[in-house]
Write a protein that holds these residues in place. Sequence first.
Motif, PDB file in Angstrom:
ATOM      1  N   LYS A  34       0.901  -1.275   0.010  1.00  0.00           N
ATOM      2  CA  LYS A  34       0.021  -0.034   0.239  1.00  0.00           C
ATOM      3  C   LYS A  34       0.904   1.269   0.183  1.00  0.00           C
ATOM      4  O   LYS A  34       0.533   2.366  -0.650  1.00  0.00           O
ATOM      5  CB  LYS A  34      -0.901   0.031   1.302  1.00  0.00           C
ATOM      6  N   HIS A  35       1.950   1.204   0.720  1.00  0.00           N
ATOM      7  CA  HIS A  35       2.756   2.508   0.951  1.00  0.00           C
ATOM      8  C   HIS A  35       4.004   2.414   0.024  1.00  0.00           C
ATOM      9  O   HIS A  35       4.659   3.526   0.052  1.00  0.00           O
ATOM     10  CB  HIS A  35       3.174   2.799   2.460  1.00  0.00           C
ATOM     11  N   TRP A  36       4.652   1.404  -0.435  1.00  0.00           N
ATOM     12  CA  TRP A  36       5.939   1.307  -0.911  1.00  0.00           C
ATOM     13  C   TRP A  36       5.993   0.949  -2.385  1.00  0.00           C
ATOM     14  O   TRP A  36       5.274  -0.206  -2.711  1.00  0.00           O
ATOM     15  CB  TRP A  36       6.822   0.188  -0.154  1.00  0.00           C
ATOM     16  N   ALA A  37       6.743   1.417  -3.189  1.00  0.00           N
ATOM     17  CA  ALA A  37       6.813   0.971  -4.583  1.00  0.00           C
ATOM     18  C   ALA A  37       8.416   1.331  -5.194  1.00  0.00           C
ATOM     19  O   ALA A  37       9.079   2.124  -4.535  1.00  0.00           O
ATOM     20  CB  ALA A  37       5.962   1.958  -5.433  1.00  0.00           C
ATOM     21  N   GLU A  87       9.725   4.670  -3.411  1.00  0.00           N
ATOM     22  CA  GLU A  87       8.784   5.658  -3.437  1.00  0.00           C
ATOM     23  C   GLU A  87       7.836   5.279  -2.263  1.00  0.00           C
ATOM     24  O   GLU A  87       7.347   4.174  -1.927  1.00  0.00           O
ATOM     25  CB  GLU A  87       8.005   5.582  -4.828  1.00  0.00           C
ATOM     26  N   TRP A  88       7.250   6.219  -1.608  1.00  0.00           N
ATOM     27  CA  TRP A  88       6.356   6.164  -0.509  1.00  0.00           C
ATOM     28  C   TRP A  88       5.249   6.963  -0.493  1.00  0.00           C
ATOM     29  O   TRP A  88       5.151   8.096  -0.735  1.00  0.00           O
ATOM     30  CB  TRP A  88       7.235   6.615   0.767  1.00  0.00           C
ATOM     31  N   LEU A 103       0.112  12.743  -1.219  1.00  0.00           N
ATOM     32  CA  LEU A 103       1.195  13.158  -1.283  1.00  0.00           C
ATOM     33  C   LEU A 103       2.225  11.971  -1.240  1.00  0.00           C
ATOM     34  O   LEU A 103       1.993  11.107  -0.570  1.00  0.00           O
ATOM     35  CB  LEU A 103       1.574  14.126  -0.066  1.00  0.00           C
ATOM     36  N   ILE A 104       3.160  11.940  -2.277  1.00  0.00           N
ATOM     37  CA  ILE A 104       4.004  10.853  -2.620  1.00  0.00           C
ATOM     38  C   ILE A 104       5.537  11.456  -2.491  1.00  0.00           C
ATOM     39  O   ILE A 104       5.752  12.330  -3.131  1.00  0.00           O
ATOM     40  CB  ILE A 104       3.718  10.251  -3.801  1.00  0.00           C
ATOM     41  N   ALA A 105       6.169  10.684  -1.739  1.00  0.00           N
ATOM     42  CA  ALA A 105       7.888  11.072  -1.651  1.00  0.00           C
ATOM     43  C   ALA A 105       8.721  10.120  -2.263  1.00  0.00           C
ATOM     44  O   ALA A 105       8.489   8.888  -2.283  1.00  0.00           O
ATOM     45  CB  ALA A 105       8.206  11.135  -0.078  1.00  0.00           C
ATOM     46  N   HIS A 106       9.716  10.584  -2.794  1.00  0.00           N
ATOM     47  CA  HIS A 106      10.608   9.627  -3.588  1.00  0.00           C
ATOM     48  C   HIS A 106      12.060   9.950  -3.406  1.00  0.00           C
ATOM     49  O   HIS A 106      12.278  11.065  -3.338  1.00  0.00           O
ATOM     50  CB  HIS A 106      10.387   9.435  -4.996  1.00  0.00           C
ATOM     51  N   ALA A 107      12.938   9.007  -3.523  1.00  0.00           N
ATOM     52  CA  ALA A 107      14.422   9.147  -3.663  1.00  0.00           C
ATOM     53  C   ALA A 107      15.109   8.316  -4.600  1.00  0.00           C
ATOM     54  O   ALA A 107      15.014   7.133  -4.369  1.00  0.00           O
ATOM     55  CB  ALA A 107      15.190   9.029  -2.158  1.00  0.00           C
ATOM     56  N   ALA A 157      20.949  12.312  -8.566  1.00  0.00           N
ATOM     57  CA  ALA A 157      19.809  11.982  -7.662  1.00  0.00           C
ATOM     58  C   ALA A 157      18.663  12.891  -7.729  1.00  0.00           C
ATOM     59  O   ALA A 157      18.894  14.087  -7.989  1.00  0.00           O
ATOM     60  CB  ALA A 157      20.574  11.886  -6.074  1.00  0.00           C
ATOM     61  N   ILE A 158      17.687  12.422  -7.463  1.00  0.00           N
ATOM     62  CA  ILE A 158      16.382  13.124  -7.515  1.00  0.00           C
ATOM     63  C   ILE A 158      15.635  12.911  -6.228  1.00  0.00           C
ATOM     64  O   ILE A 158      14.987  12.074  -6.111  1.00  0.00           O
ATOM     65  CB  ILE A 158      15.164  12.792  -8.805  1.00  0.00           C
ATOM     66  N   ILE A 159      15.563  14.038  -5.421  1.00  0.00           N
ATOM     67  CA  ILE A 159      14.823  13.840  -4.133  1.00  0.00           C
ATOM     68  C   ILE A 159      13.535  14.773  -4.239  1.00  0.00           C
ATOM     69  O   ILE A 159      13.730  15.975  -4.425  1.00  0.00           O
ATOM     70  CB  ILE A 159      15.806  14.395  -3.102  1.00  0.00           C
ATOM     71  N   GLY A 160      12.403  14.132  -4.060  1.00  0.00           N
ATOM     72  CA  GLY A 160      11.262  15.342  -3.916  1.00  0.00           C
ATOM     73  C   GLY A 160       9.989  14.344  -3.955  1.00  0.00           C
ATOM     74  O   GLY A 160       9.990  13.446  -3.074  1.00  0.00           O
ATOM     75  N   GLY A 161       8.897  14.447  -4.691  1.00  0.00           N
ATOM     76  CA  GLY A 161       7.823  13.656  -4.714  1.00  0.00           C
ATOM     77  C   GLY A 161       6.849  14.138  -5.403  1.00  0.00           C
ATOM     78  O   GLY A 161       7.158  14.756  -6.714  1.00  0.00           O
ATOM     79  N   HIS A 162       5.689  13.474  -5.351  1.00  0.00           N
ATOM     80  CA  HIS A 162       4.398  13.925  -6.270  1.00  0.00           C
ATOM     81  C   HIS A 162       3.278  14.589  -5.304  1.00  0.00           C
ATOM     82  O   HIS A 162       3.194  14.252  -4.272  1.00  0.00           O
ATOM     83  CB  HIS A 162       3.914  12.899  -7.020  1.00  0.00           C
ATOM     84  N   ILE A 163       2.320  15.640  -5.907  1.00  0.00           N
ATOM     85  CA  ILE A 163       1.276  15.791  -5.569  1.00  0.00           C
ATOM     86  C   ILE A 163       0.147  15.485  -6.418  1.00  0.00           C
ATOM     87  O   ILE A 163       0.142  15.756  -7.554  1.00  0.00           O
ATOM     88  CB  ILE A 163       1.256  17.452  -5.291  1.00  0.00           C
TER      89      ILE A 163
END
Length: 231
Positions: free
Chosen positions: A89-92, A128-129, A139-143, A175-181
């Motif tokens: 549900k939370h990790w990809a 991805e979280w 709200l989704i975060a990724h590194a 590296a790309i640090i941020g996420g999605h709205i």
Amino acid sequence: MFSSVIAAVAVLGLFAPALHLHAQGQSTASQTSGTGTYIVVDPLANVRYDNRFDVSLGLGYGHTKAGPTLLQGSNLGGPDLSGSYWFSKHWALEGTGRGYLGTSGAGPNPYSITGPFISEYFFAAGPEWLGPHNKHGALIAHALFGGAYGRFEQDLRGQSPSVVDFYNNQIAPAAIIGGHIDLNRSARWVFRITPDALITRYGINYGNKATQTDVNFAISVGAEYRFKKKR
């Protein structure tokens, strides 16, 4: 150096209260009038966040510096393609490919080179979280980690990049640090905003042959599609 990372995180954080308030204000009651009852069709009723795959495509903006001592930055644009495989549900696992193209300022030079064309291409993957979410959005975060291919010499009229204080053409760690709205439009289609910090480690093969870590801000706007296959 970390202002771009802070900016990306701040943009994500600004939307968290909005998601909470939107959830509180939602209503599922039917509307009635003097002529009968109207059935309210909720296009978001089937939003479940249980898909296995998703893909998104957006138009992106990215700021960069084409050289280690160059004072003028570059405002570039191009496509942002990403895809995810959800384990839970939370990790990809997310992968992305991005291209940024445009013109750059150049250092003082005797060849009258001004505004040369440059480009950057990013390929990265990582965790991805899924963070705060409801049927309206998430709200989704990724590194993400990988590489960047910088083309800085293509418009220099055969001159060395040292003439305009540019990096050499090269593949470098990134590296790309941020996420999605994510703002859901239906159970499958999503309006997506992606703020990120782009971190690169370019070098030069002239002068002191130094390498430098640059942190720049990027953002894209586009659409995501969630495939029907469930976990």
